[in-house]
Write a protein that holds these residues in place. Structure first.
Motif, PDB file in Angstrom:
ATOM      1  N   HIS A  39      10.158 -20.981  28.123  1.00  0.00           N
ATOM      2  CA  HIS A  39       8.115 -21.194  28.685  1.00  0.00           C
ATOM      3  C   HIS A  39       7.762 -22.572  27.609  1.00  0.00           C
ATOM      4  N   MET A  40       7.141 -23.104  27.966  1.00  0.00           N
ATOM      5  CA  MET A  40       6.231 -24.147  27.273  1.00  0.00           C
ATOM      6  C   MET A  40       7.998 -25.423  26.517  1.00  0.00           C
ATOM      7  N   SER A  41       8.950 -24.980  27.418  1.00  0.00           N
ATOM      8  CA  SER A  41       9.882 -25.997  27.076  1.00  0.00           C
ATOM      9  C   SER A  41      10.067 -25.866  24.823  1.00  0.00           C
ATOM     10  N   LEU A  42       9.941 -24.650  25.158  1.00  0.00           N
ATOM     11  CA  LEU A  42       9.920 -24.933  23.228  1.00  0.00           C
ATOM     12  C   LEU A  42      10.723 -24.623  22.138  1.00  0.00           C
ATOM     13  N   LYS A  43      12.326 -24.415  23.496  1.00  0.00           N
ATOM     14  CA  LYS A  43      13.708 -24.443  22.702  1.00  0.00           C
ATOM     15  C   LYS A  43      13.662 -23.051  21.083  1.00  0.00           C
ATOM     16  N   LEU A  82      35.926  -9.276  10.358  1.00  0.00           N
ATOM     17  CA  LEU A  82      35.311  -9.385  11.608  1.00  0.00           C
ATOM     18  C   LEU A  82      35.205 -10.827  12.209  1.00  0.00           C
ATOM     19  N   PRO A  83      34.999 -11.475  11.974  1.00  0.00           N
ATOM     20  CA  PRO A  83      34.788 -13.067  12.667  1.00  0.00           C
ATOM     21  C   PRO A  83      36.320 -13.255  12.778  1.00  0.00           C
ATOM     22  N   LEU A  84      37.799 -13.397  12.441  1.00  0.00           N
ATOM     23  CA  LEU A  84      38.376 -13.433  12.992  1.00  0.00           C
ATOM     24  C   LEU A  84      39.390 -12.981  14.544  1.00  0.00           C
ATOM     25  N   ARG A  85      38.136 -11.632  15.037  1.00  0.00           N
ATOM     26  CA  ARG A  85      38.108 -10.879  16.308  1.00  0.00           C
ATOM     27  C   ARG A  85      38.462 -12.210  17.267  1.00  0.00           C
ATOM     28  N   ALA A  86      38.147 -13.562  17.039  1.00  0.00           N
ATOM     29  CA  ALA A  86      38.454 -14.258  18.546  1.00  0.00           C
ATOM     30  C   ALA A  86      38.337 -15.376  17.034  1.00  0.00           C
ATOM     31  N   PRO A  87      38.947 -16.698  18.351  1.00  0.00           N
ATOM     32  CA  PRO A  87      38.976 -18.508  17.434  1.00  0.00           C
ATOM     33  C   PRO A  87      37.586 -19.119  18.006  1.00  0.00           C
ATOM     34  N   MET A  88      36.720 -18.571  18.333  1.00  0.00           N
ATOM     35  CA  MET A  88      35.287 -19.087  17.654  1.00  0.00           C
ATOM     36  C   MET A  88      34.163 -17.810  18.183  1.00  0.00           C
ATOM     37  N   LEU A  89      33.288 -18.175  17.096  1.00  0.00           N
ATOM     38  CA  LEU A  89      32.519 -17.414  17.385  1.00  0.00           C
ATOM     39  C   LEU A  89      31.010 -17.711  17.639  1.00  0.00           C
ATOM     40  N   ILE A  90      29.562 -17.941  18.140  1.00  0.00           N
ATOM     41  CA  ILE A  90      28.158 -18.347  18.077  1.00  0.00           C
ATOM     42  C   ILE A  90      27.687 -17.062  17.289  1.00  0.00           C
ATOM     43  N   VAL A  91      26.744 -17.365  16.683  1.00  0.00           N
ATOM     44  CA  VAL A  91      25.749 -17.089  15.998  1.00  0.00           C
ATOM     45  C   VAL A  91      24.182 -17.877  16.413  1.00  0.00           C
ATOM     46  N   ALA A  92      23.776 -16.898  17.891  1.00  0.00           N
ATOM     47  CA  ALA A  92      22.353 -16.658  18.341  1.00  0.00           C
ATOM     48  C   ALA A  92      21.633 -16.170  17.297  1.00  0.00           C
ATOM     49  N   ILE A  93      20.923 -17.159  17.249  1.00  0.00           N
ATOM     50  CA  ILE A  93      19.603 -17.122  16.559  1.00  0.00           C
ATOM     51  C   ILE A  93      17.946 -17.848  17.060  1.00  0.00           C
ATOM     52  N   CYS A  94      17.877 -16.342  17.256  1.00  0.00           N
ATOM     53  CA  CYS A  94      16.082 -16.284  18.037  1.00  0.00           C
ATOM     54  C   CYS A  94      15.481 -17.730  16.939  1.00  0.00           C
ATOM     55  N   HIS A  95      14.263 -18.515  16.892  1.00  0.00           N
ATOM     56  CA  HIS A  95      14.657 -19.300  15.944  1.00  0.00           C
ATOM     57  C   HIS A  95      12.904 -19.341  16.351  1.00  0.00           C
ATOM     58  N   HIS A  96      12.221 -18.115  16.466  1.00  0.00           N
ATOM     59  CA  HIS A  96      10.289 -17.916  16.767  1.00  0.00           C
ATOM     60  C   HIS A  96       9.377 -19.419  16.090  1.00  0.00           C
ATOM     61  N   LYS A  97       9.077 -19.414  17.245  1.00  0.00           N
ATOM     62  CA  LYS A  97       8.158 -21.099  17.103  1.00  0.00           C
ATOM     63  C   LYS A  97       6.748 -20.373  17.423  1.00  0.00           C
ATOM     64  N   GLU A  98       5.494 -20.123  16.603  1.00  0.00           N
ATOM     65  CA  GLU A  98       3.959 -20.274  17.173  1.00  0.00           C
ATOM     66  C   GLU A  98       3.307 -21.020  17.564  1.00  0.00           C
ATOM     67  N   HIS A  99       3.094 -19.981  18.952  1.00  0.00           N
ATOM     68  CA  HIS A  99       2.491 -20.866  19.762  1.00  0.00           C
ATOM     69  C   HIS A  99       1.322 -19.169  20.965  1.00  0.00           C
ATOM     70  N   ASP A 100       0.036 -20.165  21.850  1.00  0.00           N
ATOM     71  CA  ASP A 100      -0.746 -19.000  21.885  1.00  0.00           C
ATOM     72  C   ASP A 100      -0.130 -19.024  23.239  1.00  0.00           C
ATOM     73  N   LYS A 101       0.764 -18.667  23.583  1.00  0.00           N
ATOM     74  CA  LYS A 101       1.141 -18.703  25.157  1.00  0.00           C
ATOM     75  C   LYS A 101       2.208 -17.926  25.162  1.00  0.00           C
ATOM     76  N   VAL A 102       3.166 -18.025  24.139  1.00  0.00           N
ATOM     77  CA  VAL A 102       4.180 -18.137  24.029  1.00  0.00           C
ATOM     78  C   VAL A 102       4.467 -16.996  23.558  1.00  0.00           C
ATOM     79  N   PRO A 103       4.558 -15.621  23.493  1.00  0.00           N
ATOM     80  CA  PRO A 103       4.579 -14.730  21.882  1.00  0.00           C
ATOM     81  C   PRO A 103       5.770 -14.477  21.937  1.00  0.00           C
ATOM     82  N   TRP A 104       5.938 -13.844  20.460  1.00  0.00           N
ATOM     83  CA  TRP A 104       8.017 -13.434  19.791  1.00  0.00           C
ATOM     84  C   TRP A 104       8.669 -13.210  20.578  1.00  0.00           C
TER      85      TRP A 104
END
Length: 184
Positions: A39-43, A82-104
């Motif tokens: 929503h709103m292309s906040l990425k 723990l990270p060595l359980r696979a050859p690749m691990l991607i840490v996914a982080i929600c980087h909240h951006k303050e926006h009046d139309k798109v809640p956390w």
């Protein structure tokens, strides 16, 4: 792989081995994440791709977090592996951006969709994965080491690689247990 087959047969694979996605395959996975509903292309996301020495570096972060939060000796010993359980691990982080139309919560949902899209893109290309969370996703020491702000969330750790075994058939849930229809 047909899209509907991919979705109807989705399954996590906890046992992963080399090779991990590279080149065009990895680019497709990253592009799939960036096409998640937004929503709103906040990425509202940030991803850290760990492989090779990056997996060991993340393991060191986990180990230090285990030590600094007084986890058990067993947990401390296990943390760096723990990270060595696979050859690749991607840490996914929600980087909240303050926006009046798109809640956390909507931004969290968007990031979750991005993680799901990455896993499905991996499977569509012959790889496999598992999305894990666990205590390190909520650990303040880990968040600090990964530069995760207070209003942000570690959504989890997407482990990717090639499956060691073929997935076992899963039971097909009865949709009537989860869906109701308002038709009239």
């Amino acid at each position: 792989m047909q899209a509907l087959d991919l979705l109807l047969n989705r399954s996590s694979q906890p046992r992963l081995q080399d090779p991990a996605p590279t080149g065009e395959s990895l680019d497709n996975i990253m592009q799939a994440a960036l096409r998640a509903p937004d929503h709103m292309s906040l990425k509202p996301w940030r991803f850290i791709v760990c492989q090779g020495k990056g997996l060991k570096r993340l393991g060191e972060v986990f180990e230090l977090a285990a030590i600094n939060t007084d986890m058990s000796e067993k947990d401390i010993e296990r943390a760096s592996q723990l990270p060595l359980r696979a050859p690749m691990l991607i840490v996914a982080i929600c980087h909240h951006k303050e926006h009046d139309k798109v809640p956390w919560i909507e931004q969290v949902a968007s990031t979750a969709c991005a993680v799901h899209a990455m896993q499905m893109a991996a499977v569509a290309q012959g790889f496999s994965g598992i999305w894990r969370t666990g205590s390190y996703a909520q650990n303040e020491e880990v968040k600090k080491a990964l530069n995760v702000a207070e209003q942000d969330e570690i959504m989890g750790f997407l482990y990717l690689g090639s499956p060691v075994t073929q997935p076992l058939p899963k039971p097909v849930p009865d949709p009537s247990q989860f869906f109701e229809f308002w038709s009239e």
